[in-house]
Motif scaffolding. Structure first.
Motif, short mmCIF file in Angstrom:
data_model
loop_
_atom_site.label_atom_id
_atom_site.label_comp_id
_atom_site.label_asym_id
_atom_site.label_seq_id
_atom_site.Cartn_x
_atom_site.Cartn_y
_atom_site.Cartn_z
N ARG A 61 101.84 -108.03 23.33
CA ARG A 61 101.41 -107.03 24.31
C ARG A 61 101.94 -105.64 23.94
N ALA A 62 103.19 -105.58 23.50
CA ALA A 62 103.77 -104.29 23.10
C ALA A 62 103.02 -103.72 21.90
N ALA A 63 102.69 -104.58 20.93
CA ALA A 63 101.95 -104.11 19.74
C ALA A 63 100.55 -103.63 20.13
N ASN A 64 99.88 -104.36 21.02
CA ASN A 64 98.54 -103.96 21.46
C ASN A 64 98.56 -102.62 22.18
N GLU A 65 99.54 -102.43 23.05
CA GLU A 65 99.63 -101.17 23.78
C GLU A 65 99.98 -100.02 22.86
N LYS A 66 100.86 -100.27 21.89
CA LYS A 66 101.20 -99.23 20.92
C LYS A 66 99.96 -98.86 20.10
N ARG A 67 99.21 -99.87 19.68
CA ARG A 67 97.99 -99.62 18.91
C ARG A 67 96.99 -98.82 19.74
N ASP A 68 96.80 -99.20 20.99
CA ASP A 68 95.83 -98.52 21.85
C ASP A 68 96.26 -97.07 22.13
N ASN A 69 97.56 -96.84 22.27
CA ASN A 69 98.04 -95.51 22.62
C ASN A 69 98.25 -94.62 21.40
N ASP A 70 98.35 -95.19 20.21
CA ASP A 70 98.54 -94.37 19.01
C ASP A 70 97.38 -93.43 18.77
N GLY A 71 96.19 -93.83 19.17
CA GLY A 71 95.03 -92.96 19.00
C GLY A 71 95.19 -91.65 19.75
N LEU A 125 106.62 -113.51 30.34
CA LEU A 125 105.98 -113.69 29.05
C LEU A 125 106.99 -114.24 28.04
N SER A 126 106.49 -115.03 27.10
CA SER A 126 107.38 -115.48 26.03
C SER A 126 107.64 -114.31 25.09
N LYS A 127 108.58 -114.49 24.16
CA LYS A 127 108.90 -113.40 23.22
C LYS A 127 107.67 -113.02 22.39
#
Length: 177
Positions: A81-91, A73-75
């Motif tokens: 992807r990291a932001a999406n996973e953090k958002r999904d897991n923050d709940g 993946l590019s930077k």
């Protein structure tokens, strides 16, 4: 009686431990070339594939040492992807206090729980509430306010110790990050 074998269970099959059978067991060896250790650590042969390598612990660690979740993946894509996973897991993290565990959910030690009881605070009280409760209690029983009162002095000592426990716990949480 040639070939007869004496049983050790005397008609009670559970007198021996479970898994104490005398038959040979099959042991899968490590898939690393030249390794004779048992291969009891599965590792995927490729992403999204059900096929697995079977490595010993040493070679599984070597296999995983250069593993990169964001490989290919590019930077920008990796950050997204990291932001999406953090958002999904923050709940899940935010909803932790709704769980079954209650006050013993592992977020606070037993000493912290006893200290919170001194201030009549719940297990999920933040540090601002702790400070407020400490100041209110200290103003009521401080030795300068009630000189010569042994009961007030003992109460002040108790809230001092409880507050110190909570201050140190908060400092540890901030230090861990």
């Amino acid at each position: 009686m040639v070939g007869a074998r004496r049983s050790m269970d005397w008609g009670f099959p559970r007198w021996r431990g479970y898994g104490s059978a005398r038959e040979a067991t099959t042991v899968r060896l490590c898939d690393r070339h030249g390794c004779d250790e048992p291969g009891n650590c599965p590792a995927p042969k490729s992403p999204n594939s059900p096929e697995r390598w079977q490595f010993c612990q040493k070679h599984a660690a070597e296999y995983n040492s250069k593993w990169d979740y964001f490989e290919g993946l590019s930077k920008e894509e990796a950050a997204e992807r990291a932001a999406n996973e953090k958002r999904d897991n923050d709940g899940f993290a935010q909803a932790g206090h709704y769980g079954w565990a209650g006050s013993g959910d592992g977020s606070r030690s037993a000493d912290e729980m006893r200290a919170l009881e001194v201030f009549d605070l719940s297990a999920d009280a933040d540090f601002a509430a702790v400070k407020k409760a400490y100041r209110e209690r200290a103003k009521k029983v401080h030795p300068d306010v009630k000189p010569g009162d042994a009961e007030a002095a003992a109460e002040f000592q108790k809230i001092q110790v409880a507050y110190e426990v909570l201050v140190q716990a908060e400092a540890r949480r901030e230090w861990k990050g």
